[in-house]
Design a protein around this motif. Structure first.
Motif, PDB file in Angstrom:
ATOM      1  N   SER A 173      -8.961  -2.540 -19.565  1.00  0.00           N
ATOM      2  CA  SER A 173      -8.922  -2.049 -21.091  1.00  0.00           C
ATOM      3  C   SER A 173      -9.887  -2.398 -21.862  1.00  0.00           C
ATOM      4  CB  SER A 173      -7.523  -2.368 -21.708  1.00  0.00           C
ATOM      5  OG  SER A 173      -6.485  -1.941 -21.124  1.00  0.00           O
ATOM      6  N   THR A 174     -10.470  -3.610 -21.700  1.00  0.00           N
ATOM      7  CA  THR A 174     -11.567  -3.974 -22.390  1.00  0.00           C
ATOM      8  C   THR A 174     -12.868  -3.119 -22.229  1.00  0.00           C
ATOM      9  OG1 THR A 174     -10.798  -6.338 -22.333  1.00  0.00           O
ATOM     10  CG2 THR A 174     -13.212  -6.174 -22.786  1.00  0.00           C
ATOM     11  N   VAL A 175     -13.066  -3.027 -20.712  1.00  0.00           N
ATOM     12  CA  VAL A 175     -14.022  -2.295 -20.342  1.00  0.00           C
ATOM     13  C   VAL A 175     -14.224  -1.053 -20.998  1.00  0.00           C
ATOM     14  CG1 VAL A 175     -15.269  -1.216 -18.251  1.00  0.00           C
ATOM     15  CG2 VAL A 175     -14.338  -3.583 -17.964  1.00  0.00           C
ATOM     16  N   LEU A 176     -13.141  -0.234 -21.087  1.00  0.00           N
ATOM     17  CA  LEU A 176     -12.852   1.175 -21.380  1.00  0.00           C
ATOM     18  C   LEU A 176     -13.087   1.326 -23.265  1.00  0.00           C
ATOM     19  CD1 LEU A 176     -12.686   3.788 -20.325  1.00  0.00           C
ATOM     20  CD2 LEU A 176     -10.276   3.875 -21.088  1.00  0.00           C
ATOM     21  N   ALA A 181      -8.277   6.485 -23.001  1.00  0.00           N
ATOM     22  CA  ALA A 181      -7.641   5.158 -23.060  1.00  0.00           C
ATOM     23  C   ALA A 181      -5.991   4.936 -23.032  1.00  0.00           C
ATOM     24  CB  ALA A 181      -7.977   4.453 -24.625  1.00  0.00           C
ATOM     25  N   LEU A 182      -5.471   6.129 -23.539  1.00  0.00           N
ATOM     26  CA  LEU A 182      -4.029   5.988 -23.349  1.00  0.00           C
ATOM     27  C   LEU A 182      -3.536   6.117 -21.992  1.00  0.00           C
ATOM     28  CD1 LEU A 182      -1.216   6.073 -24.766  1.00  0.00           C
ATOM     29  CD2 LEU A 182      -1.548   8.569 -25.022  1.00  0.00           C
ATOM     30  N   LEU A 183      -4.133   7.063 -21.192  1.00  0.00           N
ATOM     31  CA  LEU A 183      -3.741   7.252 -20.031  1.00  0.00           C
ATOM     32  C   LEU A 183      -3.989   5.954 -18.925  1.00  0.00           C
ATOM     33  CD1 LEU A 183      -5.284  10.788 -19.114  1.00  0.00           C
ATOM     34  CD2 LEU A 183      -2.604  10.093 -19.131  1.00  0.00           C
ATOM     35  N   LEU A 184      -5.182   5.372 -19.448  1.00  0.00           N
ATOM     36  CA  LEU A 184      -5.408   3.924 -18.626  1.00  0.00           C
ATOM     37  C   LEU A 184      -4.404   3.025 -19.033  1.00  0.00           C
ATOM     38  CD1 LEU A 184      -7.347   2.149 -17.151  1.00  0.00           C
ATOM     39  CD2 LEU A 184      -8.316   1.455 -19.296  1.00  0.00           C
ATOM     40  N   GLN A 185      -3.986   2.879 -20.170  1.00  0.00           N
ATOM     41  CA  GLN A 185      -2.752   1.993 -20.605  1.00  0.00           C
ATOM     42  C   GLN A 185      -1.554   2.182 -19.925  1.00  0.00           C
ATOM     43  OE1 GLN A 185      -3.559  -0.962 -21.665  1.00  0.00           O
ATOM     44  NE2 GLN A 185      -2.823  -1.486 -23.586  1.00  0.00           N
TER      45      GLN A 185
END
Length: 208
Positions: free
Chosen positions: A24-27, A119-123
């Motif tokens: 998440s930080t990376v993105l 970002a939402l899909l990653l989370q």
């Protein structure tokens, strides 16, 4: 029971977890550096929305469902890992692309919302977030808490998630950070891609 102390302890534990480096930080950093402040803040908002979804799931029983049906957890875990690897490949492939200039137009608007969705899909693709929430909720929150505590817990999660990632977005969308990113983009993107790929592989190979 002093519920204020309980909520403060939860806030501190959660904030330390949010601040620890991860995908998440990376993105968020990459989105803010490429798209700009607006895109970075949208990514931060997406991280908050995704975390709230997992926190609510942990509060209301999805962890018990994962415990009952292990294949469901495995499916979520493998899907999340594949998404991380996909992001890593995309970042690596476009590492040599020039950094786009920020412009207030329709393209920038779409790019910002694309960053939000990514970002939402990653989370949402990482069930370990829900497992983390379930673990700290079980260890920190007492049994038979009043109903208003659920709202307070979700509010703490929302504030911590958005404030931390918004801070990253503001830092890395500024001129000096953006100029540094432009100069070192190829290597930074490749390192970021490598980190995401490693995290994806680790998620696949994890026993639980």
């Amino acid at each position: 029971m002093d519920y204020a102390v309980v909520l403060l302890g939860l806030a501190v534990v959660h904030l330390l977890a949010v601040a620890s480096p991860g995908p998440s930080t990376v993105l968020v950093i990459q989105t803010a550096a490429i798209v700009g402040r607006r895109g970075g803040l949208l990514a931060a908002f997406a991280m908050m929305v995704g975390a709230l979804a997992w926190a609510a799931a942990a509060l209301y029983g999805l962890q018990a469902l994962f415990a009952q049906f292990e294949w469901l957890y495995v499916a979520f875990r493998i899907g999340g890992a594949l998404f991380l690897i996909y992001l890593a490949v995309m970042i690596w492939r476009h590492a040599k692309d020039p950094l786009p200039e920020i412009a207030v137009d329709r393209t920038a608007h779409m790019t910002g919302w694309q960053g939000f969705m990514r970002a939402l899909l990653l989370q949402l693709s990482n069930p370990k977030i829900m497992v983390f929430f379930g673990s700290i909720f079980l260890s920190v929150l007492p049994q038979n808490t009043p109903g208003w505590m659920d709202g307070a817990v979700l509010a703490i999660v929302a504030v911590n998630e958005f404030c931390w990632f918004a801070l990253l977005a503001l830092l890395f969308s500024g001129g000096p950070a953006r100029a540094f990113y432009r100069r070192a983009k190829v290597w930074i993107d490749r390192v970021m891609g490598g980190v995401l790929a490693a995290l994806g592989l680790r998620l696949i190979l994890a026993d639980r």
